[in-house]
Every structure is written in C-alpha cells, then in structure tokens.
Write a protein that holds these residues in place. Structure first.
Motif, PDB file in Angstrom:
ATOM      1  N   THR A 137      11.379  -3.830 -13.085  1.00  0.00           N
ATOM      2  CA  THR A 137      11.668  -2.405 -13.239  1.00  0.00           C
ATOM      3  C   THR A 137      13.156  -2.142 -13.260  1.00  0.00           C
ATOM      4  N   ALA A 138      13.905  -2.963 -12.515  1.00  0.00           N
ATOM      5  CA  ALA A 138      15.336  -2.678 -12.440  1.00  0.00           C
ATOM      6  C   ALA A 138      16.117  -3.445 -13.478  1.00  0.00           C
ATOM      7  N   ARG A 139      15.451  -4.397 -14.124  1.00  0.00           N
ATOM      8  CA  ARG A 139      16.176  -5.297 -14.993  1.00  0.00           C
ATOM      9  C   ARG A 139      16.952  -4.587 -16.076  1.00  0.00           C
ATOM     10  N   LYS A 140      16.286  -3.610 -16.682  1.00  0.00           N
ATOM     11  CA  LYS A 140      16.928  -3.019 -17.835  1.00  0.00           C
ATOM     12  C   LYS A 140      18.216  -2.328 -17.479  1.00  0.00           C
ATOM     13  N   THR A 141      18.292  -1.800 -16.256  1.00  0.00           N
ATOM     14  CA  THR A 141      19.528  -1.123 -15.892  1.00  0.00           C
ATOM     15  C   THR A 141      20.601  -2.115 -15.473  1.00  0.00           C
ATOM     16  N   ASN A 142      20.185  -3.308 -15.103  1.00  0.00           N
ATOM     17  CA  ASN A 142      21.153  -4.325 -14.704  1.00  0.00           C
ATOM     18  C   ASN A 142      22.107  -4.668 -15.823  1.00  0.00           C
ATOM     19  N   CYS A 171      25.841  -0.546 -17.512  1.00  0.00           N
ATOM     20  CA  CYS A 171      26.996  -0.377 -16.630  1.00  0.00           C
ATOM     21  C   CYS A 171      26.767  -0.728 -15.154  1.00  0.00           C
ATOM     22  N   THR A 172      27.696  -1.481 -14.604  1.00  0.00           N
ATOM     23  CA  THR A 172      27.661  -1.786 -13.172  1.00  0.00           C
ATOM     24  C   THR A 172      28.936  -1.266 -12.526  1.00  0.00           C
ATOM     25  N   ASN A 204       2.928  -9.732  -5.678  1.00  0.00           N
ATOM     26  CA  ASN A 204       2.521 -10.129  -7.016  1.00  0.00           C
ATOM     27  C   ASN A 204       1.891 -11.511  -7.076  1.00  0.00           C
ATOM     28  N   SER A 262      -4.523  -9.985 -10.397  1.00  0.00           N
ATOM     29  CA  SER A 262      -3.446 -10.865 -10.817  1.00  0.00           C
ATOM     30  C   SER A 262      -3.004 -10.588 -12.250  1.00  0.00           C
ATOM     31  N   GLN A 298      16.556  -0.685  -6.211  1.00  0.00           N
ATOM     32  CA  GLN A 298      17.112  -1.918  -6.743  1.00  0.00           C
ATOM     33  C   GLN A 298      18.434  -1.657  -7.456  1.00  0.00           C
ATOM     34  N   HIS A 356      -2.663  -7.694 -13.876  1.00  0.00           N
ATOM     35  CA  HIS A 356      -1.764  -6.576 -14.135  1.00  0.00           C
ATOM     36  C   HIS A 356      -0.517  -6.602 -13.274  1.00  0.00           C
ATOM     37  N   ALA A 357      -0.257  -7.740 -12.608  1.00  0.00           N
ATOM     38  CA  ALA A 357       0.884  -7.748 -11.689  1.00  0.00           C
ATOM     39  C   ALA A 357       2.177  -7.922 -12.457  1.00  0.00           C
ATOM     40  N   LYS A 358       2.905  -6.840 -12.566  1.00  0.00           N
ATOM     41  CA  LYS A 358       4.225  -6.960 -13.207  1.00  0.00           C
ATOM     42  C   LYS A 358       5.184  -7.385 -12.121  1.00  0.00           C
ATOM     43  N   GLY A 359       6.230  -8.061 -12.481  1.00  0.00           N
ATOM     44  CA  GLY A 359       7.236  -8.399 -11.487  1.00  0.00           C
ATOM     45  C   GLY A 359       7.880  -7.133 -10.972  1.00  0.00           C
ATOM     46  N   PHE A 360       8.090  -7.062  -9.660  1.00  0.00           N
ATOM     47  CA  PHE A 360       8.718  -5.868  -9.109  1.00  0.00           C
ATOM     48  C   PHE A 360      10.143  -5.737  -9.564  1.00  0.00           C
ATOM     49  N   TYR A 361      10.762  -6.853  -9.879  1.00  0.00           N
ATOM     50  CA  TYR A 361      12.165  -6.739 -10.240  1.00  0.00           C
ATOM     51  C   TYR A 361      12.358  -6.342 -11.691  1.00  0.00           C
ATOM     52  N   GLU A 372       8.690 -14.626  -8.002  1.00  0.00           N
ATOM     53  CA  GLU A 372       7.934 -13.999  -6.918  1.00  0.00           C
ATOM     54  C   GLU A 372       6.739 -14.854  -6.528  1.00  0.00           C
TER      55      GLU A 372
END
Lengths: 199, 606
Positions: A188-193, A196-197, B307, A179, B379, A181-186, B479
């Motif tokens: 990882t994509a946040r920074k690119t959000n 530019c979209t 998670n 528990s 994603q 070391h559990a990073k949120g899976f989302y 999550e």
C-alpha cells in the motif's frame, strides 16, 4: 442357498470303506427322487472315502454338489455332502466335530465289528439340522460376521464424529480464501515511496 | 500449566509461587469466604488461579470492587484484594461500613495488598474508621503474572504515565523490588544493560536495595543462575513502535479485539457453522477464546505476519484432510490405531476451525479501506514522507469525527517520525482537535506533550538519522518467509528490538555509542553484578545465553514476536525472555497516558 444334504460316518480299512452311520436331509428333492438320491449319496460317500488317503481331507465336486471328506489316521472317516455355497471350512470343522464325538462314544477297537443297526448316534441328525445355517452354528463364522458388522458400525460412527463441528472441506476453502487475497501490507505504501521523500 | 515450562527461564516457578502465596493467605481465614477484587486485578489473577481452585478453598462468591453496598451473602469472611490505591481504599471503607450495617459483626473483613502494604493507604483506612474492622491486612506478593513460557508481566498500566507525567517514581521502586525477587528465584543476573532514564533509576535502586538488605551475601552463595543478562528498556526511548499498527497475528488480535491475560473476545458469527449462522440473531454474541502456547496451532501462528497466516492454515487443513482420508482404506487392526489417533486429529481440527474463524474476523478489518488507508499514512510517516505538512487523511478523519485515539495516534506518529512538528502545524492540529472533540482533547494534548509524544521540532532530525543507521525501514522484506524483524510491521523494524539485536551482536554498547547518543536518557552497563564466578546454566552446557528484556512502561506483541524471531535465527545463540510492566498496543498506551489523572488509576503503593 446353503444346504447340507448328508452327513456320514464310515470306517476305512485296507479292504475298503464300511459305512457306519448317516443322516440325510433330502427334503428339497421331490418325493419320488428321494430314495434314489439317498442311495446315490451313500455310494458317493463310500467311494470317496476309499479313494482318500488316511489322515487327509478332500473336497470333491460332483455335479452341483460338493463332498467334503476327512479320513482320520485311525481309519475313521466322515463325509459331508452339501451344495456349492456352503463354506468348506465350516463343513470340515463339522466333520472333525462329529468324528470326535463318535470316537468318544464308540471305542476305536470296536469299529471293525460294528453293524449299522447297532449304532445309535443321533448326534448326526442333530448336527445336520443345526448346521443348515452355517452362520449360527459355527462360532468362527459368527465372529467374522460380527466383526464385519462392527467394522461397518465403527466406520459409520467415525463418519458421524467427523461430521461434527465445521466441515473439513469448508475449512479448506476458507483458508484458501484467506491466503489468496492476502496483499502485502507494505504494497500500500510502495507507490508513494517512489515519489517525493522528505528529510 | 505445562505450557509455562517450555523456556530456559522456567516461568512455571513464578506461577507456582504466586499460586501458593495466594492459597496460603486465603487459607488463613477458615470458613466460607467472599472475595472482592479490585477491577484491574481480577483479570491477571486468572492467570494464577482459576475459580475452581478458589472454590476448593471455600470461596463461595467473587465480586468486583465498586461503590454501593456489598450484596447480601452468607460468607463468614470478606476478603478485599486490591492494589494500594487511595480510591480503592475509599470503596473498601464504604463497602465494609454498609456491610456492617446489614450483617452486624457476623463477618470478618480482610485486606490483601497486591503487592506491598502501603502506609498511605493504611492511613486513609484509618481516617475512614476502618482499621479496627479489618482483621488481617496482608501482602500478596505476586509481582509478576506468568503470561506464557517466555513472557511475564506486572500488569501495571500506569507506570509510564506516572513516571513521565506525574514525576512519580514509586513504580520504579516496585520494579526494582520485582527484579530482586527474580534474582532470588533464578539467581543473580551477572550482566546488566539498559537505556533510558527509568532504566538507570531502576538499576540504581536495585543495587541500593541489594546493598541495604545484605542480599549480596545471599546471592554470592548462589551457584547457578538461569538468566545471563538483562536489558532494561525505558519505553520513552522508543515511542514509535507502540504507535505503529502491529501486523502479526497476535498483534492484530490485540489491536482489533483486545488480548487481555491471554483471553480475547470475538464476534461470534464467524465461529458458527453455515447452518447455524442464519438462524440465530448474532449481533451481540461473543466468542471468548484463550490464546496461549498451550494451543499448538496458536504457537505456530502467533508470531507470523498476518499475510502468512492464510497459507499456513490452508496447509494445516490439507494435512488434516489427508490424515482423515486414511480411514477409508484400512483394515481392522489399522482401524484400532486410527481410532486412538482420532481425538488428537479432532482436537487439531477444532483448533483449525477456531483460528480460521479468528483469521476471517481479522481479515474483515484488515481488508477495510479504513484500515488500509491508515496503514498507508503510517507507512508514509515511518518512511519520512511528507511529515512536515498537515496530512490530508488526518484532516479527513477529523472532519468525520473519527475516534479521538485514532487521530491522536497518527498525529503523534507524524510528530515522532518528523522528530517534532513545526510550531504552526502543531498549533493547527491542536486547534482542529479541540474544535472537534472539545475540552477532553485539550487535557489529552497536555499529557501527550508532557510525555514527549507531541513536541515542537528542535532542528535535529533524530528519527531520520536513526532510520538510516539502524535500518528501521526495510523495503521489500518478505512477510511470508521473513529474514528480518521488520516483518512484524511489514516495513518497519521496532527500534527497541533493533537495539537489542545490535547489543547482542556486538556484545556490548561500545559500537552503538553514536546511536545511543541520539536516544534520550543515560546508558546502563553493569557487567559484574554480584560477580562471584556464578556459573550460568548456559555456560555449563553450551546452551544459548538467556537474556531477559525488561520493558519499563510496556511492550507490544509485535516486539515480543520480533524477539522470538531473533531467538529462532540459525546463527543466534541467544534466547530472549520478556518481562514488561504491561502488555500494550497503540490505543491502550495512549489511553493510559490520557487517563493518568483519573484517580481510579492512580496507585499509591510503596
């Protein structure tokens, strides 16, 4: 070390206590003392019975010795003289026991007239020897002992069973590791959000 | 099979029916038996009958159906159980001829079709000179396999491929028959919804079959029904969801290790104690685990986002630890009570140990750069970021010659989220794929295009619009304590489930007309199916509405978790039950499409 020194059966009347039968174990005393100790114990037993109410039990401490006395409602009395370590419950059970046997053997109406030399009651000696080891002789103590031993064995068995398989502590550590070391899976994509979209 | 009884639609009924059918058929042959299973069936049949049950009926051995002579065996009867596939018929013929050579006429041969007889297959057998040799040719009517108390599956992987690539609607007919069987068991389903071409065809077939077989009269006499509504979903209306990586506990187990018929195999090393780990060579050792709702800890964990799993396991560990600590300070009477509770506590500890090992195995993968990089690209696509140009990560994978399925999965996802690829980009990807993987890539690409997973942009950005109107991507959703179905993919709510969600909330298709217009295929709406005032069980006692969601073409564990989430919401008065033609994940789904022309998989049943 537990030890019984004397067992006595007496008869208590309004006039006083009459000594009926005794058994002594004075081996632990030196040869020369034995006689006087025996006498002393006899005297103590008599006195105690006189001083004890009918239908009651008492335990009196006398120096290093403990005297347990039980005077029955019908006047029959028993005294056990033992050392301080001897369990008092066992002593009283013993008294009740040999008094019952004595009463069965010799009818109550005969007690006032009994002379010591007429009485044959070897049971006292037998009991004296037997009850030197209270654990063996007394059923209740034995059961308690067994129970304690069982409890320990049970405890050990449970421990052994719990040791089987993975140790619980390991599991606690592992799951904490999962528990922590559990990073949120989302994430990882946040920074690119944020940049530019399209579409 | 007590765990099958939990739901409103009692799945254990299906289990008993199937089991009894099998038993009755097998007992028709008296004496010792040998069963030869077609390879795709033996797995699912394990959900119905264990080997121990079969042994009681005189089955001495079981073999898979394959080429080559049947091994020497003392059985008096040889029973072949197979789906009606031509290829299987050839194998059976071969097996029987070989066997007759060695054992003469001492054996009897039988064939049970799962689920219906096939004229075509019988003809094939006749051509091989087999018809005289088979004593019994029977139908084993086992249309659904009971996977769990709220999940039944037909376990036919070819449905999607056959319908969309080969334009073969036979499986739709099977599905229609299966729905009629369901209505026979649970009562007529009063309200029907659906979306997609396959959904419409299936329902039309159901109505036709009902009329033709005068079932409407029999159904009219049914007073109660367990299923209130059915929602038929054609997989082709939502191809994105299977391609997105599932992030639930059960979903990840399927994605990484494969979860087939409630069984999964894991590398054994995490399951051993610290002391055992070093001593054995564990490279190849596997640990097989059964995962279904009979395992209480699994029931709690399966639908959670991965998670959240660690924290839950941790809590469990501490709970069990506290329970066991009690033993130090108790009296003898309390000890008796403790000892009675002990087996239960130990079973919980074992389950905890097992799932901790599984979670660690999963974590090894989800912590890897491979996984996280792929997930990031996924994603990005789901959020419509940079879907119009060649993706650098995909190009890297191609350069490394990564497994073709992995690359195709990402390319298809880019295509779908961009509502198509620009022609030049599609050409570019195709060229690269063929260059790296050779001719098999070409065949794969062909099939993917036929299905619509790869296509050229036409102008309208359907996905972009859907994403906004249906709130398919959700930012910052929790999550650990989810409030929305998007938690199953951490940021993406499965389109199919959003549709179900909206349908239930609005009580119909009316408000969703715009959205439905963006999705391919017709809408299905039938609110008076065999209406006779049949009172649903739920209407009787204010219980939740039971809605059967039927995925035609397959569904993922993440979708199932999302439906369970909806059922458990406080303000929801709906209980979802799931039926599917197959349980899939992105890889198996793509593989079944790519392999569709492989004759071993083609089914020819009617």
């Amino acid at each position: 070390m537990v030890k019984i020194f004397a067992l006595s059966v007496l008869h208590k009347t309004d006039a006083g206590a009459v000594w009926l039968k005794s058994a002594y174990d004075v081996q632990s005393f030196s040869y020369f003392q034995r006689g006087s100790i025996q006498e002393f114990m006899g005297f103590v037993s008599k006195t105690i019975v006189e001083r004890t109410q009918a239908a009651s039990r008492q335990s009196v401490k006398e120096g290093e010795y403990l005297c347990h006395v039980y005077v029955r409602g019908d006047g029959l009395a028993g005294v056990v003289i033992c050392d301080q370590e001897y369990p008092s419950r066992v002593a009283h059970t013993l008294i009740t026991k040999f008094l019952d046997e004595f009463a069965a053997k010799y009818q109550p109406h005969s007690w006032p007239n009994l002379q010591e030399k007429d009485i044959e009651f070897n049971q006292l000696n037998v009991y004296l020897a037997k009850y030197q080891n209270p654990r063996e002789a007394d059923a209740l103590t034995k059961i308690q002992e067994d129970l304690d031993e069982t409890k320990i064995i049970l405890h050990n068995t449970i421990e052994a069973v719990l040791e089987r398989g993975e140790k619980l502590d390991d599991l606690v550590t592992k799951s904490e590791g999962l528990s922590l070391h559990a990073k949120g899976f989302y994430k990882t994509a946040r920074k690119t959000n944020s940049c530019c979209t399209f579409g | 099979m007590r765990h099958l009884q939990g739901g409103k639609m009692d799945v254990s009924v299906i289990h008993s029916l199937a089991r009894n059918t099998l038993i009755n058929l097998i007992e028709k042959c008296s004496g010792t038996k040998l069963i030869v299973w077609e390879s795709s069936i033996s797995g699912p049949m394990g959900l119905i009958a264990q080997y121990s049950l079969l042994k009681e009926m005189g089955v001495i051995k079981m073999y898979p159906l394959r080429t080559g002579p049947l091994l020497e065996n003392p059985a008096e009867h040889v029973i072949f159980i197979s789906r009606p596939k031509l290829h299987s018929m050839d194998l059976i013929a071969e097996n029987v001829h070989e066997s007759k050579k060695t054992s003469g006429n001492s054996k009897q041969y039988h064939l049970f079709f799962l689920t219906r007889n096939s004229l075509l297959c019988k003809k094939r057998l006749e051509n091989r000179g087999m018809l005289g040799s088979l004593t019994y040719i029977e139908e084993l009517n086992c249309e659904f396999f009971p996977v769990d108390s709220d999940l039944i599956s037909m376990e036919i992987p070819e449905v999607f491929g056959e319908y969309h690539i080969q334009n073969d609607p036979t499986t739709l007919y099977k599905i229609a028959q299966a729905i009629i069987t369901l209505q026979k068991i649970y009562g007529p389903i009063p309200r029907v919804w659906g979306k997609g071409q396959a959904a419409k065809q299936v329902w039309d077939l159901v109505k036709r079959l009902q009329r033709e077989n005068n079932l409407e009269e029999t159904f009219k006499n049914n007073q109660t029904t367990s299923i209130d509504q059915i929602l038929l979903i054609d997989r082709s209306i939502d191809l994105i969801t299977p391609l997105a990586t599932q992030l639930t506990y059960e979903g990840l187990i399927d994605e990484i290790f494969g979860l087939n018929n409630t069984t999964a195999c894991f590398p054994a090393d995490k399951f051993k104690n610290k002391t055992d780990r070093v001593s054995e060579s564990l490279a190849e050792a596997k640990e097989t685990v059964i995962l279904d709702s009979a395992d209480a800890l699994f029931t709690d964990l399966r639908d959670k986002n991965f998670n959240a799993v660690g924290a839950f396991l941790s809590k469990q560990a501490k709970l069990i630890s506290a329970q066991l600590e009690e033993r130090h300070e108790i009296s003898v009477q309390e000890m008796k009570v403790f000892v009675q509770k002990l087996p239960n506590i130990l079973a919980n500890k074992n389950a905890l140990s097992r799932h901790t090992a599984i979670a660690e195995s999963i974590k090894d993968v989800t912590d890897s750069f491979d996984f996280l990089d792929s997930l990031q690209v996924e994603q990005e696509f789901l959020n419509c970021i940079e879907v119009d140009k060649a993706n650098g990560y995909i190009e890297d994978l191609l350069a490394q010659k990564a497994p073709m399925i992995k690359v195709l999965r990402l390319i298809c996802l880019q295509c779908l989220t961009g509502s198509g690829l620009k022609p030049k980009l599609l050409e570019y990807y195709k060229r690269e794929l063929v260059q790296v993987y050779g001719i098999e890539a070409l065949l794969a690409l062909n099939n993917l295009e036929k299905v619509g997973l790869l296509k050229v942009q036409t102008g309208s950005r359907q996905y972009a619009v859907l994403r906004k109107t249906m709130r398919l991507t959700v930012e910052d959703t929790s999550e650990i304590n989810p409030i929305d179905i998007s938690y199953v993919h951490s940021i993406y709510a499965p389109l199919s489930i959003r549709i179900a969600e909206q349908l239930m909330k609005n009580g119909g298709w009316k408000q969703l007309q715009d959205v439905l217009g963006l999705l391919p295929g017709p809408n299905v709406e039938d609110t008076s199916n065999i209406y006779n005032g049949a009172i649903s069980n739920s209407a009787l006692n204010d219980a939740p509405t039971v809605v059967l969601v039927f995925f035609i073409g397959g569904c993922t564990f993440a979708e199932i978790s999302a439906l369970r989430f909806l059922s458990q919401q406080e303000n929801s008065n709906v209980e979802f039950v799931v039926a599917t033609t197959k349980l899939i994940n992105g890889n198996t789904f793509l593989q079944s499409i790519i392999d569709i022309d492989n004759k071993k998989t083609v089914s020819h049943g009617i």
